[in-house]
Enzyme design. Structure first.
Site, PDB file in Angstrom:
ATOM      1  N   ASP A  89      10.943   1.565 -13.651  1.00 53.55           N
ATOM      2  CA  ASP A  89      10.103   2.755 -13.793  1.00 53.55           C
ATOM      3  C   ASP A  89       9.965   3.144 -15.253  1.00 53.55           C
ATOM      4  O   ASP A  89      10.927   3.089 -16.017  1.00 53.55           O
ATOM      5  CB  ASP A  89      10.761   3.935 -13.066  1.00 53.55           C
ATOM      6  CG  ASP A  89      10.047   4.330 -11.810  1.00 53.55           C
ATOM      7  OD1 ASP A  89       8.970   3.779 -11.536  1.00 53.55           O
ATOM      8  OD2 ASP A  89      10.578   5.199 -11.100  1.00 53.55           O
ATOM      9  N   ARG A 120       0.642  13.900 -11.704  1.00 51.39           N
ATOM     10  CA  ARG A 120       1.556  12.774 -11.476  1.00 51.39           C
ATOM     11  C   ARG A 120       1.293  11.780 -12.597  1.00 51.39           C
ATOM     12  O   ARG A 120       0.191  11.290 -12.753  1.00 51.39           O
ATOM     13  CB  ARG A 120       1.286  12.111 -10.126  1.00 51.39           C
ATOM     14  CG  ARG A 120       1.285  13.047  -8.949  1.00 51.39           C
ATOM     15  CD  ARG A 120       2.670  13.373  -8.481  1.00 51.39           C
ATOM     16  NE  ARG A 120       2.587  14.151  -7.240  1.00 51.39           N
ATOM     17  CZ  ARG A 120       3.486  15.041  -6.885  1.00 51.39           C
ATOM     18  NH1 ARG A 120       4.528  15.261  -7.654  1.00 51.39           N
ATOM     19  NH2 ARG A 120       3.350  15.708  -5.767  1.00 51.39           N
ATOM     20  N   LYS A 131      11.003  14.797 -13.392  1.00 53.09           N
ATOM     21  CA  LYS A 131      10.906  13.483 -14.035  1.00 53.09           C
ATOM     22  C   LYS A 131       9.753  13.434 -15.039  1.00 53.09           C
ATOM     23  O   LYS A 131       9.895  12.925 -16.150  1.00 53.09           O
ATOM     24  CB  LYS A 131      10.730  12.413 -12.955  1.00 53.09           C
ATOM     25  CG  LYS A 131      10.395  11.030 -13.454  1.00 53.09           C
ATOM     26  CD  LYS A 131      10.135  10.094 -12.270  1.00 53.09           C
ATOM     27  CE  LYS A 131       9.182   9.003 -12.650  1.00 53.09           C
ATOM     28  NZ  LYS A 131       8.845   8.118 -11.548  1.00 53.09           N
ATOM     29  N   ASP A 132       8.591  13.979 -14.642  1.00 53.20           N
ATOM     30  CA  ASP A 132       7.412  13.914 -15.503  1.00 53.20           C
ATOM     31  C   ASP A 132       7.507  14.842 -16.713  1.00 53.20           C
ATOM     32  O   ASP A 132       6.833  14.621 -17.715  1.00 53.20           O
ATOM     33  CB  ASP A 132       6.150  14.204 -14.705  1.00 53.20           C
ATOM     34  CG  ASP A 132       5.768  13.040 -13.797  1.00 53.20           C
ATOM     35  OD1 ASP A 132       6.316  11.935 -13.972  1.00 53.20           O
ATOM     36  OD2 ASP A 132       4.922  13.237 -12.907  1.00 53.20           O
ATOM     37  N   HIS A 163      -0.661   5.103 -15.686  1.00 51.71           N
ATOM     38  CA  HIS A 163      -1.560   5.736 -14.714  1.00 51.71           C
ATOM     39  C   HIS A 163      -1.109   7.166 -14.431  1.00 51.71           C
ATOM     40  O   HIS A 163       0.085   7.436 -14.287  1.00 51.71           O
ATOM     41  CB  HIS A 163      -1.556   4.940 -13.405  1.00 51.71           C
ATOM     42  CG  HIS A 163      -2.311   5.617 -12.321  1.00 51.71           C
ATOM     43  ND1 HIS A 163      -1.688   6.192 -11.234  1.00 51.71           N
ATOM     44  CD2 HIS A 163      -3.639   5.837 -12.155  1.00 51.71           C
ATOM     45  CE1 HIS A 163      -2.593   6.717 -10.442  1.00 51.71           C
ATOM     46  NE2 HIS A 163      -3.794   6.524 -10.978  1.00 51.71           N
ATOM     47  N   ASP A 191       0.855  -1.180   0.000  1.00 51.67           N
ATOM     48  CA  ASP A 191       0.000   0.000   0.000  1.00 51.67           C
ATOM     49  C   ASP A 191       0.891   1.230   0.000  1.00 51.67           C
ATOM     50  O   ASP A 191       1.884   1.282   0.747  1.00 51.67           O
ATOM     51  CB  ASP A 191      -0.892   0.045   1.245  1.00 51.67           C
ATOM     52  CG  ASP A 191      -2.033  -0.953   1.199  1.00 51.67           C
ATOM     53  OD1 ASP A 191      -2.235  -1.590   0.148  1.00 51.67           O
ATOM     54  OD2 ASP A 191      -2.742  -1.091   2.212  1.00 51.67           O
ATOM     55  N   TYR A 244      -3.006   4.000  -2.707  1.00 54.49           N
ATOM     56  CA  TYR A 244      -3.163   2.998  -3.748  1.00 54.49           C
ATOM     57  C   TYR A 244      -2.452   1.712  -3.378  1.00 54.49           C
ATOM     58  O   TYR A 244      -1.395   1.714  -2.766  1.00 54.49           O
ATOM     59  CB  TYR A 244      -2.708   3.523  -5.107  1.00 54.49           C
ATOM     60  CG  TYR A 244      -1.300   4.057  -5.179  1.00 54.49           C
ATOM     61  CD1 TYR A 244      -0.279   3.310  -5.740  1.00 54.49           C
ATOM     62  CD2 TYR A 244      -0.993   5.322  -4.689  1.00 54.49           C
ATOM     63  CE1 TYR A 244       1.015   3.799  -5.817  1.00 54.49           C
ATOM     64  CE2 TYR A 244       0.288   5.828  -4.760  1.00 54.49           C
ATOM     65  CZ  TYR A 244       1.293   5.054  -5.329  1.00 54.49           C
ATOM     66  OH  TYR A 244       2.578   5.545  -5.397  1.00 54.49           O
TER      67      TYR A 244
END
Length: 170
Positions: A117, A33, A143-144, A93, A21, A106
Site C-alpha cells: 500500500d 479516498r 490513513k489518508d 488514484h 473486482d 473498480y
C-alpha cells in the site's frame, strides 16, 4: 448494460488482465479516498466506475522520469452516465464524492497486498488538485490524513515512454 469488454479495452490500447473486482461505499458528500496506489511487485492498474451517485476521479502520474510526473487527469463519473476511468500502473488514484451515499466499483490488475500500500496526501501543494469540496470540507480516513507529499515520495515506478494524455472531452 455492458460494463467491460476485453475486445473494446484492447481496441482502446488497454491490454491489462483484471484479476479482482472491488466495490466501496461512502456515506458522506465530500469524502476523499486517495491518492492511493500499490507498489511493485503487486502494483495495480484500475478501471473505475460509479455505480451509485457521482464522483470526481483523479489519476496522478507518479512514474519516475516521466515528463508529466506530478500532473493529473480528472473525470466526473456518474452512475447515470456510466463513465469509466482507466488508471494505469504508476499512477496514484483518488476521488471525491459529489453527493451522499456513493458507491464505486473498480477492477484491478493485481491482488490486494497491504504491505505494498502507498499513497500521496490528497492536498499536496505540488500536485495542486482543486477538489470540489462542499462547504463542510473534506471527509478523510486517518490513513489518508498522514500520507507523504510528492516531494517526500521515492517512486518505485519507472516511466514507460507513454506520457499522460488529456482525457477526451465529454
Amino acid at each position: 448494460m455492458e460494463t467491460y469488454s476485453e475486445a473494446a479495452a484492447l481496441a482502446a490500447g488497454i491490454g491489462v488482465r483484471f484479476v479482482q473486482d472491488n466495490q466501496s461505499f461512502s456515506a458522506t458528500e465530500g469524502t476523499i479516498r486517495g491518492l492511493h496506489f500499490q507498489r511493485p511487485p503487486h502494483a495495480q492498474a484500475k478501471l473505475v466506475r460509479c455505480v451509485k451517485g457521482s464522483i470526481m476521479d483523479y489519476a496522478v502520474d507518479v512514474r519516475r522520469g516521466s515528463p508529466t510526473y506530478g500532473q493529473y487527469v480528472a473525470a466526473k463519473l456518474t452512475a447515470d452516465g456510466g463513465e469509466q476511468l482507466f488508471v494505469p500502473v504508476g499512477f496514484a488514484h483518488g476521488f471525491i464524492t459529489l453527493e451522499p451515499n456513493v458507491e464505486i466499483a473498480y477492477k484491478v490488475s493485481g491482488i490486494y497486498a497491504p504491505d505494498c500500500d502507498g499513497g500521496i496526501v490528497w492536498n499536496d501543494p505540488t500536485i495542486s488538485i482543486q477538489w470540489p469540496l462542499p462547504a463542510s470540507g473534506a471527509v478523510l480516513s486517518d490513513k489518508d490524513k498522514i500520507l507523504p507529499t510528492l516531494a517526500e515520495f521515492d517512486s518505485p515506478f519507472e516511466y514507460d515512454g507513454r506520457p499522460l494524455e488529456p482525457l477526451p472531452a465529454s
